[in-house]
Design an enzyme around this catalytic site. Structure first.
Site, PDB file in Angstrom:
ATOM      1  N   ASP A  14     -46.255  55.452  -9.289  1.00 47.99           N
ATOM      2  CA  ASP A  14     -46.410  55.146  -7.862  1.00 47.99           C
ATOM      3  C   ASP A  14     -46.338  56.384  -6.985  1.00 47.99           C
ATOM      4  O   ASP A  14     -47.200  56.599  -6.131  1.00 47.99           O
ATOM      5  CB  ASP A  14     -45.339  54.143  -7.411  1.00 47.99           C
ATOM      6  CG  ASP A  14     -45.618  52.744  -7.964  1.00 47.99           C
ATOM      7  OD1 ASP A  14     -46.772  52.474  -8.335  1.00 47.99           O
ATOM      8  OD2 ASP A  14     -44.674  51.934  -8.017  1.00 47.99           O
ATOM      9  N   ARG A  95     -29.234  56.926  -2.693  1.00 52.28           N
ATOM     10  CA  ARG A  95     -30.228  57.020  -1.604  1.00 52.28           C
ATOM     11  C   ARG A  95     -29.778  57.955  -0.489  1.00 52.28           C
ATOM     12  O   ARG A  95     -30.566  58.806  -0.070  1.00 52.28           O
ATOM     13  CB  ARG A  95     -30.591  55.627  -1.062  1.00 52.28           C
ATOM     14  CG  ARG A  95     -31.134  54.649  -2.106  1.00 52.28           C
ATOM     15  CD  ARG A  95     -32.162  55.261  -3.018  1.00 52.28           C
ATOM     16  NE  ARG A  95     -32.605  54.349  -4.069  1.00 52.28           N
ATOM     17  CZ  ARG A  95     -33.222  54.725  -5.173  1.00 52.28           C
ATOM     18  NH1 ARG A  95     -33.462  56.011  -5.389  1.00 52.28           N
ATOM     19  NH2 ARG A  95     -33.589  53.850  -6.069  1.00 52.28           N
ATOM     20  N   ASP A 124     -33.781  49.435  -1.214  1.00 51.95           N
ATOM     21  CA  ASP A 124     -33.926  50.886  -1.162  1.00 51.95           C
ATOM     22  C   ASP A 124     -34.752  51.355   0.032  1.00 51.95           C
ATOM     23  O   ASP A 124     -34.459  52.384   0.639  1.00 51.95           O
ATOM     24  CB  ASP A 124     -34.508  51.409  -2.482  1.00 51.95           C
ATOM     25  CG  ASP A 124     -33.495  51.302  -3.624  1.00 51.95           C
ATOM     26  OD1 ASP A 124     -32.287  51.437  -3.331  1.00 51.95           O
ATOM     27  OD2 ASP A 124     -33.890  51.091  -4.780  1.00 51.95           O
ATOM     28  N   SER A 175     -38.188  47.630 -14.075  1.00 50.58           N
ATOM     29  CA  SER A 175     -37.970  48.600 -13.006  1.00 50.58           C
ATOM     30  C   SER A 175     -36.563  49.150 -13.199  1.00 50.58           C
ATOM     31  O   SER A 175     -35.584  48.411 -13.153  1.00 50.58           O
ATOM     32  CB  SER A 175     -38.114  47.905 -11.649  1.00 50.58           C
ATOM     33  OG  SER A 175     -37.646  48.770 -10.647  1.00 50.58           O
TER      34      SER A 175
HETATM   35  N1  ARG Z   1     -30.436  45.958  -6.710  1.00 47.17           N
HETATM   36  C1  ARG Z   1     -29.837  47.242  -6.811  1.00 47.17           C
HETATM   37  C2  ARG Z   1     -29.543  47.810  -5.451  1.00 47.17           C
HETATM   38  O1  ARG Z   1     -30.076  47.341  -4.504  1.00 47.17           O
HETATM   39  C3  ARG Z   1     -30.611  48.176  -7.677  1.00 47.17           C
HETATM   40  C4  ARG Z   1     -31.928  48.654  -7.148  1.00 47.17           C
HETATM   41  C5  ARG Z   1     -32.605  49.462  -8.185  1.00 47.17           C
HETATM   42  N2  ARG Z   1     -33.835  49.996  -7.733  1.00 47.17           N
HETATM   43  C6  ARG Z   1     -34.936  49.997  -8.489  1.00 47.17           C
HETATM   44  N3  ARG Z   1     -35.990  50.549  -7.991  1.00 47.17           N
HETATM   45  N4  ARG Z   1     -34.964  49.452  -9.684  1.00 47.17           N
HETATM   46  O2  ARG Z   1     -28.758  48.694  -5.293  1.00 47.17           O
END
Ligand code: ARG
Length: 396
Positions: A14, A95, A124, A175
């Protein structure tokens, strides 16, 4: 000089496609910034070069491991941060440190916009954009996957058309987001929450078995400073416990989680070091933190965790709660012995110079200095309001 856009670059399909996509859509030059938050995997020089091969005008890799450990994972441990009482905020913590360096790169390379590859369904995107806004409100944000129709099929077609160096065969069916503090796995067959996780999902932990390990973690004012008597940095403490606790299957989680955007999602996590460190830290707090402070801190911990989960790392309330947590850690000094076995990290001993445990007050044997005669009056006055209310209720 033409307009520039800084892209949070992971090296995957991506964000690799996003380089050319953004350039075509906006006419801007793309500066790729890849962050090393301890995710391991591909060599970062390979990733840096791939961004250039995909058309970036500048490509940088920043090693954030130490900063991430000390300024993000450590505060989370001090706050015993577990969203929904379980998830140690793995992705939510990385992040803000990435955001900080995207903003710095935007200043360094003269960009007016920052871009990320998140979809519109997750947390995210919120963490990136709210974080960027909090540090540099003058910057704009673009999100090609979410806002300009860069679907997976179109991304693959774009990569083929432009001959981009992307190896589709290496793609994970899930993912995955991983860093020092742990690993998050979602999508694929996990989207049916009735489907049990399979061993294939895990990379930081072995299946819990019949082996065991014992480790002593030492803290100074709420900072892990030694493991089994050997001085360690925060980063080393996390890495060492990832290894030791991971070998015993500690820190696996399978849960349905409430995202900020309102969706419930099925998530599998593994965070051996985080779970072991938080278990040890909590245990030492129970020994060293005064009763009311400890009770109140539980509420602060929950609020702190929700703020960070919800993308508000750089918010005024989060900053103020950090001050509270920091002040609570003054005497969290001592050792905790953890037994690591069968997927659990369990404290089996605690001691320390910050201890409030008073043997002479606690003992039921000889040497007892607790004056039990004081308890009688204390109990009567403590229960007085309830007795008065009960008499009134009986009269009515
Ligand atoms: N659900 C988790 C969070 O919001 C993990 C997110 C993981 N991100 C990903 N792109 N797989 O912190």
């Amino acid at each position: 000089m033409s307009r520039r856009i800084v892209l949070a670059y992971s090296g995957g399909l991506d964000t690799s496609v996003a380089i050319g996509w953004i350039a075509e859509e906006t006419g801007a030059e793309v500066v790729a910034v890849a962050a090393d938050v301890g995710q391991g995997g591909e060599d970062l020089d390979v990733i840096r070069q791939r961004a250039l091969d995909c058309g970036a005008v500048e490509s940088v890799v920043v090693d954030l491991k130490r900063e991430f450990a000390e300024e993000y994972c450590l505060p989370a441990m001090r706050a015993n941060a577990m969203y929904l009482e379980r998830y140690p905020l793995v992705s939510a913590l990385s992040r803000p440190v990435i955001v900080k360096h995207l903003v710095a790169a935007a200043k360094q390379f003269g960009a007016d916009t920052v871009s990320h590859g998140c979809t519109g369904k997750g947390n995210d995107q919120v963490r990136f954009e709210v974080g960027i806004g909090a540090l540099a409100p003058e910057l704009s944000v673009i999100a090609p996957v979410r806002d300009s129709g860069m679907t997976r099929d179109k991304a693959i077609a774009f990569a083929e058309e432009k001959g981009l160096p992307i190896d589709q065969s290496k793609r994970s069916p899930y993912s995955v987001d991983q860093n020092l503090w742990g690993r998050a796995v979602e999508t694929g067959f996990l989207e049916d929450p009735w489907n049990a996780p399979i061993e294939d999902l895990y990379a930081y932990t072995s299946a819990p078995g019949s082996t065991s390990d014992e480790v002593v973690v030492s803290f100074t004012d709420g900072v892990p400073t030694a493991i089994d008597g050997t001085a360690v940095s925060v980063l080393d403490a996390i890495l060492e416990l990832n290894r030791r606790a991971g070998a015993q299957g500690v820190g696996r989680l399978d849960m349905v989680e409430d995202r900020l955007v309102g969706i419930k999602s099925r998530e599998v996590y593994e965070a051996p070091g985080a779970i072991a460190l938080i278990a040890a830290h909590r245990e030492l707090e129970d020994l060293t933190v005064e009763r009311d402070l400890r009770r109140f801190k539980f509420q602060v911990e929950q609020r702190w965790t929700e703020l960070v989960y919800d993308g508000l790392w750089f918010s005024p309330l989060k900053r103020a709660l950090d001050d509270f947590v920091d002040s609570s850690q003054q005497h969290v000094t001592g050792d905790v012995r953890l037994r690591l076995s069968g997927g659990q990290a369990v404290a089996t001993g605690r001691r320390g110079s910050g201890s409030l445990y008073d043997f002479e007050l606690a003992t039921y044997d000889t040497g007892d200095t607790f004056d039990q005669s004081l308890a009688k009056g204390f109990v009567q006055l403590w229960g007085l309001p309830s007795r008065i209310a009960a008499r009134r209720d009986l009269r009515a």
